[in-house]
Design a protein around this motif. Sequence first.
Motif, PDB file in Angstrom:
ATOM      1  N   VAL A  83       0.859  -1.179   0.000  1.00  0.00           N
ATOM      2  CA  VAL A  83       0.000   0.000   0.000  1.00  0.00           C
ATOM      3  C   VAL A  83       0.896   1.231   0.000  1.00  0.00           C
ATOM      4  CG1 VAL A  83      -1.808   1.225   1.253  1.00  0.00           C
ATOM      5  CG2 VAL A  83      -1.763  -1.262   1.264  1.00  0.00           C
ATOM      6  N   TYR A  84       0.526   2.204  -0.825  1.00  0.00           N
ATOM      7  CA  TYR A  84       1.292   3.441  -0.941  1.00  0.00           C
ATOM      8  C   TYR A  84       0.648   4.482  -0.033  1.00  0.00           C
ATOM      9  CZ  TYR A  84       2.478   0.690  -5.008  1.00  0.00           C
ATOM     10  OH  TYR A  84       2.847  -0.344  -5.831  1.00  0.00           O
ATOM     11  N   VAL A  85       1.359   4.869   1.024  1.00  0.00           N
ATOM     12  CA  VAL A  85       0.830   5.751   2.055  1.00  0.00           C
ATOM     13  C   VAL A  85       1.627   7.055   2.065  1.00  0.00           C
ATOM     14  CG1 VAL A  85       0.374   5.974   4.539  1.00  0.00           C
ATOM     15  CG2 VAL A  85       0.189   3.738   3.435  1.00  0.00           C
ATOM     16  N   THR A  86       0.913   8.169   2.208  1.00  0.00           N
ATOM     17  CA  THR A  86       1.563   9.471   2.315  1.00  0.00           C
ATOM     18  C   THR A  86       1.186  10.102   3.646  1.00  0.00           C
ATOM     19  OG1 THR A  86      -0.268  10.715   1.346  1.00  0.00           O
ATOM     20  CG2 THR A  86       1.393   9.840  -0.172  1.00  0.00           C
ATOM     21  N   ASP A  87       1.792  11.269   3.920  1.00  0.00           N
ATOM     22  CA  ASP A  87       1.311  12.073   5.035  1.00  0.00           C
ATOM     23  C   ASP A  87       0.143  12.905   4.506  1.00  0.00           C
ATOM     24  OD1 ASP A  87       2.488  14.116   3.569  1.00  0.00           O
ATOM     25  OD2 ASP A  87       4.117  14.454   4.971  1.00  0.00           O
ATOM     26  N   ALA A  88      -0.540  13.598   5.393  1.00  0.00           N
ATOM     27  CA  ALA A  88      -1.732  14.350   4.994  1.00  0.00           C
ATOM     28  C   ALA A  88      -1.426  15.387   3.926  1.00  0.00           C
ATOM     29  CB  ALA A  88      -2.380  15.017   6.200  1.00  0.00           C
ATOM     30  N   GLY A  89      -0.234  15.958   3.951  1.00  0.00           N
ATOM     31  CA  GLY A  89       0.135  16.965   2.974  1.00  0.00           C
ATOM     32  C   GLY A  89       0.668  16.394   1.672  1.00  0.00           C
ATOM     33  N   GLY A  90       0.889  15.089   1.630  1.00  0.00           N
ATOM     34  CA  GLY A  90       1.413  14.457   0.429  1.00  0.00           C
ATOM     35  C   GLY A  90       2.894  14.684   0.203  1.00  0.00           C
ATOM     36  N   THR A  91       3.587  15.204   1.202  1.00  0.00           N
ATOM     37  CA  THR A  91       5.014  15.503   1.076  1.00  0.00           C
ATOM     38  C   THR A  91       5.866  14.247   1.188  1.00  0.00           C
ATOM     39  OG1 THR A  91       4.615  17.637   2.089  1.00  0.00           O
ATOM     40  CG2 THR A  91       6.890  16.900   2.000  1.00  0.00           C
ATOM     41  N   ASN A  92       5.534  13.388   2.139  1.00  0.00           N
ATOM     42  CA  ASN A  92       6.289  12.167   2.389  1.00  0.00           C
ATOM     43  C   ASN A  92       5.466  10.965   1.979  1.00  0.00           C
ATOM     44  OD1 ASN A  92       8.627  13.344   3.851  1.00  0.00           O
ATOM     45  ND2 ASN A  92       7.009  14.012   5.235  1.00  0.00           N
ATOM     46  N   SER A  93       6.158   9.872   1.639  1.00  0.00           N
ATOM     47  CA  SER A  93       5.448   8.639   1.299  1.00  0.00           C
ATOM     48  C   SER A  93       6.246   7.435   1.769  1.00  0.00           C
ATOM     49  CB  SER A  93       5.194   8.555  -0.202  1.00  0.00           C
ATOM     50  OG  SER A  93       6.411   8.456  -0.902  1.00  0.00           O
ATOM     51  N   VAL A  94       5.548   6.352   1.940  1.00  0.00           N
ATOM     52  CA  VAL A  94       6.159   5.100   2.354  1.00  0.00           C
ATOM     53  C   VAL A  94       5.325   3.964   1.763  1.00  0.00           C
ATOM     54  CG1 VAL A  94       4.882   4.963   4.541  1.00  0.00           C
ATOM     55  CG2 VAL A  94       7.076   3.815   4.345  1.00  0.00           C
ATOM     56  N   ASP A  95       5.979   2.871   1.422  1.00  0.00           N
ATOM     57  CA  ASP A  95       5.289   1.675   0.950  1.00  0.00           C
ATOM     58  C   ASP A  95       5.186   0.703   2.115  1.00  0.00           C
ATOM     59  OD1 ASP A  95       5.449   2.883  -1.513  1.00  0.00           O
ATOM     60  OD2 ASP A  95       7.042   1.575  -2.260  1.00  0.00           O
ATOM     61  N   ILE A  96       3.970   0.209   2.376  1.00  0.00           N
ATOM     62  CA  ILE A  96       3.747  -0.692   3.499  1.00  0.00           C
ATOM     63  C   ILE A  96       3.222  -2.019   2.969  1.00  0.00           C
ATOM     64  CG2 ILE A  96       2.436  -1.090   5.612  1.00  0.00           C
ATOM     65  CD1 ILE A  96       2.347   1.942   6.002  1.00  0.00           C
ATOM     66  N   ASP A  97       3.908  -3.107   3.303  1.00  0.00           N
ATOM     67  CA  ASP A  97       3.456  -4.449   2.933  1.00  0.00           C
ATOM     68  C   ASP A  97       2.461  -4.937   3.958  1.00  0.00           C
ATOM     69  OD1 ASP A  97       5.155  -4.531   0.721  1.00  0.00           O
ATOM     70  OD2 ASP A  97       6.800  -5.370   1.890  1.00  0.00           O
ATOM     71  N   MET A  98       1.338  -5.484   3.464  1.00  0.00           N
ATOM     72  CA  MET A  98       0.268  -5.931   4.356  1.00  0.00           C
ATOM     73  C   MET A  98      -0.353  -7.226   3.844  1.00  0.00           C
ATOM     74  SD  MET A  98      -1.801  -2.313   4.715  1.00  0.00           S
ATOM     75  CE  MET A  98      -2.886  -2.865   6.017  1.00  0.00           C
ATOM     76  N   LEU A  99      -0.890  -7.999   4.764  1.00  0.00           N
ATOM     77  CA  LEU A  99      -1.798  -9.092   4.440  1.00  0.00           C
ATOM     78  C   LEU A  99      -3.188  -8.607   4.815  1.00  0.00           C
ATOM     79  CD1 LEU A  99      -0.054 -12.315   5.772  1.00  0.00           C
ATOM     80  CD2 LEU A  99      -0.601 -11.789   3.405  1.00  0.00           C
ATOM     81  N   VAL A 100      -4.125  -8.645   3.865  1.00  0.00           N
ATOM     82  CA  VAL A 100      -5.475  -8.173   4.127  1.00  0.00           C
ATOM     83  C   VAL A 100      -6.477  -9.198   3.612  1.00  0.00           C
ATOM     84  CG1 VAL A 100      -4.763  -5.749   4.021  1.00  0.00           C
ATOM     85  CG2 VAL A 100      -5.676  -6.847   1.975  1.00  0.00           C
ATOM     86  N   THR A 101      -7.677  -9.152   4.151  1.00  0.00           N
ATOM     87  CA  THR A 101      -8.723 -10.051   3.685  1.00  0.00           C
ATOM     88  C   THR A 101      -9.175  -9.628   2.289  1.00  0.00           C
ATOM     89  OG1 THR A 101     -10.339  -8.707   4.862  1.00  0.00           O
ATOM     90  CG2 THR A 101      -9.520 -10.680   5.992  1.00  0.00           C
TER      91      THR A 101
END
Length: 111
Positions: A83-101
């Motif tokens: 999942v591609y996640v940013t901060d509220a301002g869209g300045t920073n981002s990080v990719d998070i690996d997840m297991l989801v239903t």
Amino acid sequence: MINTDHWNERWPDHPVIRTFEPARPVKVDIGRALPLGRGGASRADHVSMRVKTSALYMSGYLDGALKFWARMHDGQWLAGVTVYVTDAGGTNSVDIDMLVTADAITEAPAT
């Protein structure tokens, strides 16, 4: 994310781990993927502006990549996604690996 190098399928014609190369674009419903807001979440008016603007923004549907499906012992399928996640301002981002239903993802429309 998940290392399947030593996974040995007992029935190769019916694998329980199905990988995709390249990964498939999906939308991840964070409300279904994570039980956010339960047990420990602060009221919005008690969260500092520093946190509101610079912390992970995990709400609604986020872009992601489906990397594999993994079947559980009870027959359900789990999606291995990034999942591609940013901060509220869209300045920073990080990719998070997840297991989801399975109900937490939908395939992104073709572009």
